[in-house]
Design a protein around this motif. Structure first.
Motif, PDB file in Angstrom:
ATOM      1  N   VAL A  81       0.833  -1.210   0.000  1.00  0.00           N
ATOM      2  CA  VAL A  81       0.000   0.000   0.000  1.00  0.00           C
ATOM      3  C   VAL A  81       0.864   1.256   0.000  1.00  0.00           C
ATOM      4  O   VAL A  81       0.611   2.214  -0.748  1.00  0.00           O
ATOM      5  N   ILE A  82       1.904   1.272   0.819  1.00  0.00           N
ATOM      6  CA  ILE A  82       2.809   2.425   0.879  1.00  0.00           C
ATOM      7  C   ILE A  82       3.504   2.626  -0.462  1.00  0.00           C
ATOM      8  O   ILE A  82       3.669   3.762  -0.930  1.00  0.00           O
ATOM      9  N   ALA A  83       3.909   1.525  -1.105  1.00  0.00           N
ATOM     10  CA  ALA A  83       4.555   1.632  -2.414  1.00  0.00           C
ATOM     11  C   ALA A  83       3.598   2.220  -3.451  1.00  0.00           C
ATOM     12  O   ALA A  83       3.999   3.046  -4.287  1.00  0.00           O
ATOM     13  N   ILE A  84       2.324   1.824  -3.402  1.00  0.00           N
ATOM     14  CA  ILE A  84       1.330   2.378  -4.326  1.00  0.00           C
ATOM     15  C   ILE A  84       1.177   3.878  -4.100  1.00  0.00           C
ATOM     16  O   ILE A  84       1.143   4.673  -5.055  1.00  0.00           O
ATOM     17  N   GLN A 103      -3.214  14.979 -13.295  1.00  0.00           N
ATOM     18  CA  GLN A 103      -2.871  16.075 -12.398  1.00  0.00           C
ATOM     19  C   GLN A 103      -4.132  16.677 -11.787  1.00  0.00           C
ATOM     20  O   GLN A 103      -4.154  17.007 -10.596  1.00  0.00           O
ATOM     21  N   ASN A 104      -5.180  16.814 -12.576  1.00  0.00           N
ATOM     22  CA  ASN A 104      -6.449  17.310 -12.051  1.00  0.00           C
ATOM     23  C   ASN A 104      -6.984  16.414 -10.946  1.00  0.00           C
ATOM     24  O   ASN A 104      -7.514  16.896  -9.938  1.00  0.00           O
ATOM     25  N   PHE A 105      -6.848  15.099 -11.140  1.00  0.00           N
ATOM     26  CA  PHE A 105      -7.343  14.144 -10.138  1.00  0.00           C
ATOM     27  C   PHE A 105      -6.608  14.313  -8.817  1.00  0.00           C
ATOM     28  O   PHE A 105      -7.240  14.394  -7.754  1.00  0.00           O
ATOM     29  N   PHE A 106      -5.266  14.386  -8.866  1.00  0.00           N
ATOM     30  CA  PHE A 106      -4.495  14.519  -7.630  1.00  0.00           C
ATOM     31  C   PHE A 106      -4.743  15.872  -6.967  1.00  0.00           C
ATOM     32  O   PHE A 106      -4.776  15.968  -5.732  1.00  0.00           O
ATOM     33  N   GLU A 107      -4.915  16.914  -7.759  1.00  0.00           N
ATOM     34  CA  GLU A 107      -5.237  18.220  -7.179  1.00  0.00           C
ATOM     35  C   GLU A 107      -6.613  18.209  -6.513  1.00  0.00           C
ATOM     36  O   GLU A 107      -6.808  18.828  -5.469  1.00  0.00           O
ATOM     37  N   ALA A 145       2.401   9.406  -5.766  1.00  0.00           N
ATOM     38  CA  ALA A 145       2.871  10.753  -5.442  1.00  0.00           C
ATOM     39  C   ALA A 145       3.998  11.182  -6.379  1.00  0.00           C
ATOM     40  O   ALA A 145       4.045  12.336  -6.829  1.00  0.00           O
ATOM     41  N   VAL A 146       4.919  10.258  -6.677  1.00  0.00           N
ATOM     42  CA  VAL A 146       6.028  10.576  -7.592  1.00  0.00           C
ATOM     43  C   VAL A 146       5.485  10.917  -8.971  1.00  0.00           C
ATOM     44  O   VAL A 146       5.913  11.886  -9.617  1.00  0.00           O
ATOM     45  N   ILE A 147       4.530  10.136  -9.454  1.00  0.00           N
ATOM     46  CA  ILE A 147       3.929  10.403 -10.764  1.00  0.00           C
ATOM     47  C   ILE A 147       3.221  11.757 -10.767  1.00  0.00           C
ATOM     48  O   ILE A 147       3.280  12.511 -11.745  1.00  0.00           O
ATOM     49  N   ALA A 148       2.574  12.090  -9.642  1.00  0.00           N
ATOM     50  CA  ALA A 148       1.783  13.324  -9.575  1.00  0.00           C
ATOM     51  C   ALA A 148       2.654  14.576  -9.639  1.00  0.00           C
ATOM     52  O   ALA A 148       2.266  15.588 -10.226  1.00  0.00           O
TER      53      ALA A 148
END
Length: 244
Positions: free
Chosen positions: A43-46, A66-70, A51-54
Motif C-alpha cells: 500500500v505504501i509503495a502504491i 494532475q487534475n485528479f491529484f489536485e 505521489a512521484v507520478i503526480a
C-alpha cells in the motif's frame, strides 16, 4: 493467594490464544506479524509511486491525472479546514496520510488478489483487516490530538478534564480512552465484515451475487476512510479549541 495466582495464570493463557494462522518473522529477537507488514508495504509503495507520478512533471495546463491529484488534495484540505478551523494547514499532511492509507488499504482488500500469494502460514489480506493496524492508526490519532492541545495551550490543556465541573473528571478521562477504541474497532469491524460477506457469497453463488456486493464494499470502504479521517480532524480541532 493460590486463587489469585490461578486467575492470573488463566489470563496469561488466554492472552496467548490466536484466531486463525499467522505468518511471523523473527527480527532482532522480536516476533513480527509479517502478513500485515507485507500488505502495508504494498500500500505504501502504491501511494509513494502515485505521489512521484503526480509531482514529477506538473503542467501549467493540468492533465487529467494532475487534475485528479489536485482534486484529492483540495478534498483533504476541505475536510481538515472544516473540522480543525483556520489553523488546519499544518495538519493537512497528517489527515491526508491517514485518509489515503486507509482508503488504499481498504480498496486493496477488494481489488488486489492477495489470496494467490502463498505463505507458509496464514494468508494475506488488507492491512485494515487486522486489528493491530487499526489500533496503531487510532493511537497515532490520539498522540496527534494530545500534541495539538499541548502545543496550543501548554499544561492548561488538562484543565478541560475538570470542565464544566470537577465531578466529571473520571468521565472526561474515560472519553479520551474510548476515542481510540471506537476508531480502531469501527474500522476493523467494517472491513472484516465486508471481506467475510464477499468470501461467503463467493463460496455459495460464485458467478453473479458477489459482484454487486463487491461494488458496495468498495463504496463502504471509501466511506470508512472518510469517517476515520474526519473524526481524527475533529478530535484535533476539539483539542485545540477546548470545546466538546
Amino acid at each position: 493467594m493460590n486463587g489469585i495466582s490461578n486467575a492470573l495464570n488463566g489470563l496469561y493463557d488466554i492472552s496467548g490464544v490466536e484466531v486463525g494462522q499467522h505468518f511471523y518473522w523473527q527480527i532482532a529477537g522480536f516476533q513480527v506479524h509479517a502478513q500485515v507488514l507485507i500488505t502495508s508495504w504494498v500500500v505504501i509503495a502504491i501511494l509513494l509511486g502515485s505521489a512521484v507520478i503526480a509531482v514529477r512533471n506538473p503542467q501549467t495546463i493540468p492533465t487529467a491525472g494532475q487534475n485528479f491529484f489536485e482534486y484529492v488534495l483540495e478534498f483533504i484540505r476541505d475536510v481538515s479546514k472544516t473540522q480543525i478551523g483556520e489553523e488546519y494547514g499544518s495538519w493537512v499532511p497528517f489527515i491526508g496520510t491517514m485518509f489515503l492509507f486507509i482508503f488504499v488499504s481498504n480498496w486493496s482488500g477488494a481489488l488486489l488478489p492477495w489470496k494467490i500469494i502463498q505463505l507458509p502460514h496464514g494468508e494475506l489480506a488488507a492491512p485494515t483487516n487486522d486489528i493491530n493496524t487499526t489500533v496503531a492508526l487510532a493511537l497515532l490519532t490520539s498522540v496527534a490530538y494530545f500534541y495539538a492541545g499541548l502545543s496550543k495551550k501548554g499544561l492548561g490543556y488538562f484543565s478541560k478534564y475538570i470542565q464544566p465541573t470537577p465531578i466529571l473528571l473520571p468521565i472526561n478521562i474515560l472519553e479520551d480512552f474510548t476515542k481510540p477504541l471506537s476508531l480502531s474497532f469501527r474500522l476493523f469491524g467494517n472491513i472484516l465484515a465486508d471481506e467475510l460477506v464477499v468470501v461467503v457469497l463467493v463460496s455459495l453463488v460464485p458467478s453473479v451475487v458477489p459482484i454487486p456486493v463487491m461494488f458496495l464494499g468498495l463504496f463502504t470502504s471509501g466511506i470508512q476512510a472518510l469517517i476515520f479521517a474526519t473524526l481524527a480532524a475533529a478530535y484535533i480541532g476539539e483539542s485545540m479549541e477546548g470545546h466538546h
